[in-house]
Design a protein around this motif. Structure first.
Motif, PDB file in Angstrom:
ATOM      1  N   GLU A 192      66.717  24.198  34.606  1.00  0.00           N
ATOM      2  CA  GLU A 192      66.190  23.761  36.086  1.00  0.00           C
ATOM      3  C   GLU A 192      64.710  24.188  36.167  1.00  0.00           C
ATOM      4  N   ARG A 193      64.171  23.419  36.990  1.00  0.00           N
ATOM      5  CA  ARG A 193      62.879  23.675  37.179  1.00  0.00           C
ATOM      6  C   ARG A 193      62.631  25.107  37.881  1.00  0.00           C
ATOM      7  N   GLU A 194      61.548  25.786  37.164  1.00  0.00           N
ATOM      8  CA  GLU A 194      61.161  27.258  37.716  1.00  0.00           C
ATOM      9  C   GLU A 194      59.754  27.340  37.990  1.00  0.00           C
ATOM     10  N   PHE A 195      59.816  28.078  38.983  1.00  0.00           N
ATOM     11  CA  PHE A 195      58.420  28.786  39.518  1.00  0.00           C
ATOM     12  C   PHE A 195      57.558  29.337  38.504  1.00  0.00           C
ATOM     13  N   VAL A 196      56.454  28.996  38.510  1.00  0.00           N
ATOM     14  CA  VAL A 196      55.350  29.647  37.512  1.00  0.00           C
ATOM     15  C   VAL A 196      54.485  30.669  38.269  1.00  0.00           C
ATOM     16  N   GLY A 197      53.564  30.033  39.475  1.00  0.00           N
ATOM     17  CA  GLY A 197      52.828  30.719  40.035  1.00  0.00           C
ATOM     18  C   GLY A 197      52.425  29.825  41.448  1.00  0.00           C
ATOM     19  N   THR A 198      51.593  30.345  42.195  1.00  0.00           N
ATOM     20  CA  THR A 198      50.900  29.738  43.281  1.00  0.00           C
ATOM     21  C   THR A 198      49.680  30.566  43.638  1.00  0.00           C
ATOM     22  N   ILE A 199      48.721  29.486  44.508  1.00  0.00           N
ATOM     23  CA  ILE A 199      47.761  30.237  45.050  1.00  0.00           C
ATOM     24  C   ILE A 199      47.515  29.560  46.522  1.00  0.00           C
ATOM     25  N   SER A 200      46.748  30.320  47.325  1.00  0.00           N
ATOM     26  CA  SER A 200      46.342  29.786  48.558  1.00  0.00           C
ATOM     27  C   SER A 200      44.720  29.685  48.459  1.00  0.00           C
ATOM     28  N   TRP A 201      44.398  28.618  48.614  1.00  0.00           N
ATOM     29  CA  TRP A 201      42.954  28.679  48.080  1.00  0.00           C
ATOM     30  C   TRP A 201      42.021  29.156  49.142  1.00  0.00           C
ATOM     31  N   SER A 253      57.658  36.191  34.485  1.00  0.00           N
ATOM     32  CA  SER A 253      57.473  35.882  32.794  1.00  0.00           C
ATOM     33  C   SER A 253      56.427  35.347  32.557  1.00  0.00           C
ATOM     34  N   VAL A 254      55.350  35.216  33.389  1.00  0.00           N
ATOM     35  CA  VAL A 254      53.903  34.799  32.992  1.00  0.00           C
ATOM     36  C   VAL A 254      52.906  35.672  33.257  1.00  0.00           C
ATOM     37  N   LYS A 255      53.296  36.772  34.079  1.00  0.00           N
ATOM     38  CA  LYS A 255      52.379  37.332  34.703  1.00  0.00           C
ATOM     39  C   LYS A 255      51.529  38.212  33.859  1.00  0.00           C
ATOM     40  N   GLY A 256      50.167  38.256  33.784  1.00  0.00           N
ATOM     41  CA  GLY A 256      49.294  38.838  32.937  1.00  0.00           C
ATOM     42  C   GLY A 256      48.960  37.894  31.807  1.00  0.00           C
ATOM     43  N   ARG A 257      49.513  36.701  31.665  1.00  0.00           N
ATOM     44  CA  ARG A 257      49.127  35.555  30.455  1.00  0.00           C
ATOM     45  C   ARG A 257      48.604  34.393  31.291  1.00  0.00           C
ATOM     46  N   PHE A 258      49.086  33.943  32.484  1.00  0.00           N
ATOM     47  CA  PHE A 258      48.469  32.914  32.948  1.00  0.00           C
ATOM     48  C   PHE A 258      47.824  33.226  34.298  1.00  0.00           C
ATOM     49  N   THR A 259      46.946  32.571  34.511  1.00  0.00           N
ATOM     50  CA  THR A 259      45.739  32.473  35.693  1.00  0.00           C
ATOM     51  C   THR A 259      45.816  31.037  36.274  1.00  0.00           C
ATOM     52  N   ILE A 260      46.116  31.421  37.761  1.00  0.00           N
ATOM     53  CA  ILE A 260      45.569  29.920  38.629  1.00  0.00           C
ATOM     54  C   ILE A 260      44.246  30.252  39.382  1.00  0.00           C
ATOM     55  N   SER A 261      43.546  29.408  39.143  1.00  0.00           N
ATOM     56  CA  SER A 261      42.258  29.307  39.835  1.00  0.00           C
ATOM     57  C   SER A 261      41.848  27.821  40.471  1.00  0.00           C
ATOM     58  N   GLY A 262      41.015  27.552  41.352  1.00  0.00           N
ATOM     59  CA  GLY A 262      40.446  26.442  41.803  1.00  0.00           C
ATOM     60  C   GLY A 262      39.320  26.109  41.797  1.00  0.00           C
ATOM     61  N   VAL A 321      42.925  22.261  40.906  1.00  0.00           N
ATOM     62  CA  VAL A 321      43.369  23.672  40.665  1.00  0.00           C
ATOM     63  C   VAL A 321      43.988  23.921  39.133  1.00  0.00           C
ATOM     64  N   TYR A 322      43.607  24.598  38.754  1.00  0.00           N
ATOM     65  CA  TYR A 322      43.660  25.148  37.065  1.00  0.00           C
ATOM     66  C   TYR A 322      45.014  26.165  36.890  1.00  0.00           C
ATOM     67  N   LEU A 323      45.573  25.877  35.963  1.00  0.00           N
ATOM     68  CA  LEU A 323      46.607  26.936  35.179  1.00  0.00           C
ATOM     69  C   LEU A 323      46.034  27.210  33.860  1.00  0.00           C
ATOM     70  N   GLN A 324      45.578  28.348  33.893  1.00  0.00           N
ATOM     71  CA  GLN A 324      45.035  28.982  32.621  1.00  0.00           C
ATOM     72  C   GLN A 324      46.049  29.655  31.847  1.00  0.00           C
ATOM     73  N   MET A 325      46.549  29.560  30.793  1.00  0.00           N
ATOM     74  CA  MET A 325      47.690  29.958  29.884  1.00  0.00           C
ATOM     75  C   MET A 325      47.295  30.310  28.969  1.00  0.00           C
ATOM     76  N   ASN A 326      47.590  31.660  28.427  1.00  0.00           N
ATOM     77  CA  ASN A 326      47.013  32.416  27.354  1.00  0.00           C
ATOM     78  C   ASN A 326      48.251  33.035  26.772  1.00  0.00           C
ATOM     79  N   SER A 327      47.984  33.405  25.454  1.00  0.00           N
ATOM     80  CA  SER A 327      49.176  33.833  24.761  1.00  0.00           C
ATOM     81  C   SER A 327      50.395  33.018  24.846  1.00  0.00           C
ATOM     82  N   LEU A 328      50.512  32.000  24.645  1.00  0.00           N
ATOM     83  CA  LEU A 328      51.577  31.109  24.867  1.00  0.00           C
ATOM     84  C   LEU A 328      52.685  31.517  23.855  1.00  0.00           C
ATOM     85  N   LYS A 329      53.927  31.180  24.365  1.00  0.00           N
ATOM     86  CA  LYS A 329      55.250  31.338  23.719  1.00  0.00           C
ATOM     87  C   LYS A 329      55.909  30.269  23.507  1.00  0.00           C
ATOM     88  N   PRO A 330      56.749  30.176  22.350  1.00  0.00           N
ATOM     89  CA  PRO A 330      57.656  28.893  22.346  1.00  0.00           C
ATOM     90  C   PRO A 330      58.515  28.973  23.803  1.00  0.00           C
TER      91      PRO A 330
END
Length: 129
Positions: free
Chosen positions: A44-53, A63-72, A79-88
């Motif tokens: 199923e589609r799952e939530f990753v993150g959200t931002i209020s501009w 599952s992504v906290k500390g690895r992914f960052t949302i900015s605008g 809006v950007y989703l920066q994904m670091n330390s990606l995993k399979p």
């Protein structure tokens, strides 16, 4: 007419980084909440993150906290989703979505698909080990 267009997906190795973009037309992100979701094959589609501009408030799935960052970028209405330390297990189609509103201190965060009115077409991210 509201349109959200994701870009930046691709195939990378584990521990690599990617930056996804979500460009909007027909709505000003400054008055909207943007969410990132993902859907892996057979899941199923799952939530990753959200931002209020307007309040610069962000909230992430554990599952992504500390690895992914949302900015605008207000000037680009993007809006950007920066994904670091990606995993399979991050392999999925990534979607951005938008709804009117803003977050404030102590807000309820919108993490469900049905809570967003506008959706992009998705961009594939594949992470190999």
């Amino acid at each position: 007419q509201v349109q959200l267009v994701e870009s930046g997906g691709g195939s990378v190795q584990a521990e690599d980084s990617l930056r996804l973009s979500c460009a909007a037309s027909g709505l000003p992100f400054s008055r909207y909440i943007v969410g990132w979701f993902r859907q892996a094959p057979g899941k199923e589609r799952e939530f990753v993150g959200t931002i209020s501009w307007s309040s610069e408030t962000t909230y992430y799935a554990d599952s992504v906290k500390g690895r992914f960052t949302i900015s605008g970028d207000n000037a680009k209405n993007t809006v950007y989703l920066q994904m670091n330390s990606l995993k399979p297990e991050d392999t999925a189609v990534y979607y951005c979505a938008a709804r009117e509103g803003t977050y404030s201190s102590g807000s309820y965060y919108y993490t469900k698909n049905y809570q967003y009115a506008y959706w992009g077409q998705g961009t594939q991210v594949t992470v190999s080990s």
